[in-house]
Design an enzyme around this catalytic site. Structure first.
Site: not given
Ligand code: PEP
Length: 249
Positions: A9, A11, A95, A97, A167, A173, A213, A235
């Protein structure tokens, strides 16, 4: 045996030129990866460049969001047919976010889900608790509410076409990963709910990704849990070496 899936992802990262550069480096690193499905979700404006770069490879594309209507006066929105036309097979729905910054609700998640399935897209539906909810012992309650909020209108045959992503919001993040055990416990709960609502076979075949993460140095431990069927990676998916190391866990 469920086939693993690793999804990136991106973003709001990578314009078209950066997308082309990513694919040029990434494709050879994963060309032998036939043990799992690979999906990348670039921003809308980079989908055309990604589709061109991914042509003939083992990499599929996802959109990061979509609207549930087919067309109309919805300024700023993108329809399911448009993202299919842009080369997407998958779409991320719900998601955290989107839920937390853009007021996505269980109801809009459920509408998007139905529209995505209707358009022949595979939705990757995200659920997960916030830190204060986990600390208050409400993880099970929150996941159950999100599960039924998103899926109660679906038939078993529709549900069998979705991918779930657990998640935990506090792990996204932040560099804080759920332990493999914590993730597996949440996945077990989601599979139990799927079993109760849609039957044992559908629940058994459901792929549940972990996101929060995920990095090259923790993916092996996560994937060692039989409950975890892959990762949704933010990330660490922006760098081709890092995402390739995750794919090739
Ligand atoms: C995500 O964007 O769904 C995510 C899990 O981000 P990260 O891996 O940066 O925590």
């Amino acid at each position: 045996m469920r086939r693993p899936l690793m999804a990136a992802n991106w973003k709001m990262h990578k314009a078209a030129g950066e997308t082309r550069a990513f694919f040029e480096k990434f494709k050879p690193l994963v060309e032998r990866a036939d043990h799992c499905d690979i999906v990348i979700a670039p921003p809308f404006t980079s989908l055309a460049a990604a589709a061109e770069a991914a042509r003939g490879s083992n990499i599929s594309l996802a959109a990061q969001d979509m609207h549930w209507e087919k067309k109309g006066a919805f300024t700023g929105e993108v329809a399911p047919g448009m993202i299919r036309d842009a080369g997407c097979e998958y779409v991320i729905v719900g998601h955290s976010e989107r839920r937390n910054f853009f007021y996505e609700t269980d109801d809009s998640v459920s509408r998007k889900l139905a529209a995505a399935l209707d358009a022949g897209l595979t939705p990757i539906v995200c659920v997960g608790e916030k830190l204060e909810e986990r600390e208050a012992g409400a993880t099970e309650l929150v996941l159950t509410r999100q599960f039924f909020g998103a899926f109660s209108a679906l038939t078993a045959s529709q549900f069998s076409r979705i991918i779930l992503a657990y998640e935990p919001v506090w792990a996204i993040g932040t560099g804080r990963t759920a332990t493999p055990q914590m993730a597996a416990d949440a996945h077990r709960l989601l599979r139990k709910l799927s079993d109760e609502r849609f039957g044992t076979e559908v629940a058994h075949n459901l792929r549940i990704l972990y996101g929060g993460s995920v990095k090259p140095d923790n993916i092996k431990g996560l994937m060692a849990q039989t409950e975890i069927d892959g990762g949704l990676v933010g990330g660490a998916s922006l760098d081709p070496d890092s995402f390739a190391a995750i794919v090739n866990f």
